[in-house]
Design a protein around this motif. Structure first.
Motif, mmCIF file in Angstrom:
data_model
loop_
_atom_site.group_PDB
_atom_site.id
_atom_site.type_symbol
_atom_site.label_atom_id
_atom_site.label_comp_id
_atom_site.label_asym_id
_atom_site.label_seq_id
_atom_site.Cartn_x
_atom_site.Cartn_y
_atom_site.Cartn_z
ATOM 1 N N MET A 109 7.453 50.337 -7.187
ATOM 2 C CA MET A 109 6.381 49.298 -7.095
ATOM 3 C C MET A 109 5.456 49.787 -6.101
ATOM 4 O O MET A 109 4.420 49.026 -5.682
ATOM 5 C CB MET A 109 6.612 48.040 -6.984
ATOM 6 N N GLN A 110 5.688 50.707 -5.082
ATOM 7 C CA GLN A 110 5.094 51.064 -4.119
ATOM 8 C C GLN A 110 3.369 51.298 -4.131
ATOM 9 O O GLN A 110 2.703 50.523 -3.234
ATOM 10 C CB GLN A 110 5.444 52.297 -3.201
ATOM 11 N N ASP A 111 3.051 52.043 -4.889
ATOM 12 C CA ASP A 111 1.573 52.423 -5.118
ATOM 13 C C ASP A 111 0.863 51.107 -5.748
ATOM 14 O O ASP A 111 -0.243 50.835 -5.234
ATOM 15 C CB ASP A 111 1.547 53.394 -6.202
ATOM 16 N N GLN A 112 1.595 50.278 -6.578
ATOM 17 C CA GLN A 112 0.989 49.157 -7.003
ATOM 18 C C GLN A 112 0.816 47.995 -6.010
ATOM 19 O O GLN A 112 -0.365 47.367 -5.737
ATOM 20 C CB GLN A 112 1.666 48.621 -8.151
ATOM 21 N N ARG A 113 1.862 47.986 -5.074
ATOM 22 C CA ARG A 113 1.723 47.038 -4.069
ATOM 23 C C ARG A 113 0.711 47.243 -2.997
ATOM 24 O O ARG A 113 0.062 46.636 -2.622
ATOM 25 C CB ARG A 113 3.439 47.170 -3.279
ATOM 26 N N ILE A 114 0.622 48.776 -2.560
ATOM 27 C CA ILE A 114 -0.586 49.259 -1.671
ATOM 28 C C ILE A 114 -1.862 48.850 -2.366
ATOM 29 O O ILE A 114 -2.814 48.445 -1.594
ATOM 30 C CB ILE A 114 -0.250 50.711 -1.535
ATOM 31 N N LYS A 115 -2.092 49.126 -3.585
ATOM 32 C CA LYS A 115 -3.318 48.757 -4.324
ATOM 33 C C LYS A 115 -3.662 47.210 -4.103
ATOM 34 O O LYS A 115 -4.831 47.182 -3.916
ATOM 35 C CB LYS A 115 -3.269 49.291 -5.845
ATOM 36 N N GLU A 116 -2.663 46.529 -4.265
ATOM 37 C CA GLU A 116 -2.969 45.018 -4.318
ATOM 38 C C GLU A 116 -3.117 44.484 -2.987
ATOM 39 O O GLU A 116 -3.891 43.677 -2.702
ATOM 40 C CB GLU A 116 -1.442 44.125 -4.914
ATOM 41 N N ASP A 117 -2.621 45.392 -2.013
ATOM 42 C CA ASP A 117 -3.059 45.179 -0.669
ATOM 43 C C ASP A 117 -4.213 45.536 -0.219
ATOM 44 O O ASP A 117 -4.600 45.165 1.104
ATOM 45 C CB ASP A 117 -1.689 45.585 0.488
ATOM 46 N N GLY A 118 -5.143 46.290 -1.000
ATOM 47 C CA GLY A 118 -6.341 46.583 -0.682
ATOM 48 C C GLY A 118 -6.324 48.292 -0.210
ATOM 49 O O GLY A 118 -7.520 48.684 0.074
ATOM 50 N N GLY A 119 -5.313 49.060 -0.399
ATOM 51 C CA GLY A 119 -5.172 50.375 -0.167
ATOM 52 C C GLY A 119 -5.028 50.522 1.412
ATOM 53 O O GLY A 119 -5.047 49.798 2.205
ATOM 54 N N LEU A 120 -4.530 51.920 1.478
ATOM 55 C CA LEU A 120 -4.275 52.235 3.015
ATOM 56 C C LEU A 120 -5.443 52.813 3.499
ATOM 57 O O LEU A 120 -6.373 53.612 2.947
ATOM 58 C CB LEU A 120 -3.058 53.311 2.898
#
Length: 239
Positions: A109-120
């Motif tokens: 779920m890492q990539d989806q989580r980062i996307k939901e957080d606004g990206g790195l």
């Protein structure tokens, strides 16, 4: 790719710290990924007193980009987070709610989580002499991979790599690790890579003068529209 050649390790650390601090400033949330290992130790030594207990950095959130579990100790931090906690998160008194841990339980779920957080917004990377970055060693992940699990049979020397990561203790050697893949890293807005010492001279030459190939994974990053490579004179000695 912008290349900065510094006089020595100390200056390389100072310049990298300046880049990192620049990425951390802002009115709104900033999502930062940082590296463990030996090369960034100087960066964290400089960074800790600059960020500890500073309210104007409370909008900064941190993400690790790979993790190696200690076999039989899966209820604790893995190798990467243990090192980051010792070098930076602990000494800088970073709040737990601002640290977003990647591990073997949530990597899918890492990539989806980062996307939901606004990206790195920013990542500080090291580079191995073999051209690896994060856990993307030669002949493991592909350029198109997102966050992935890499098993011990990925390459012939993976068992030795994993054993070294857990301090040579066979009982703690896992049979896999997890890492953000090349595609995940290429989606980050700003990349800074650091390299120091003669042992990194060959790979620095390949990054600056070579071609992009999966045999040398870090060469992909040279195509990123906002990447800076910061090296000392020894690492740049073959340019």
């Amino acid at each position: 790719m912008k290349v900065i050649i510094t006089e020595d390790y100390n200056e390389m650390s100072t310049v990298a710290t300046q880049y990192l601090l620049g990425a951390m400033h802002g009115q709104y949330r900033r999502n930062i990924s940082i590296t463990a290992g030996s090369t960034p130790k100087g960066v964290y030594e400089l960074l800790v007193p600059l960020v500890k207990n500073k309210e104007y950095f409370e909008q900064v959130h941190y993400y690790n980009f790979d993790e190696i579990p200690f076999k039989g100790e899966e209820d604790r931090y893995g190798v990467t987070m243990t090192n980051l906690d010792a070098m930076f998160f602990g000494p800088a008194a970073i709040k737990k709610e601002n640290i977003h841990v990647l591990d073997w339980t949530n990597y899918e779920m890492q990539d989806q989580r980062i996307k939901e957080d606004g990206g790195l917004d920013f990542v500080l990377l090291g580079v191995g002499a073999d051209g690896h970055f994060c856990g993307n060693l030669p002949n493991t992940t592909k350029f198109g991979d997102l966050t992935s699990r890499v098993d011990e049979d990925a390459t012939p020397d993976m068992v030795d790599v994993l054993l070294n990561e857990v301090g040579g203790v066979e009982e703690k050697r896992p049979d896999f690790y997890v890492t953000m893949g090349p595609k995940s890293i290429m989606q980050i807005k700003q990349l800074v890579m650091i390299a120091s010492g003669e042992s990194k001279a060959e790979i620095v030459k390949k990054l600056v003068e070579g071609t992009v190939t999966e045999e040398v994974p870090a060469t992909l990053l040279t195509t990123h529209p906002n990447i800076t490579l910061i090296v000392d004179k020894e690492a740049a000695s073959l340019l």
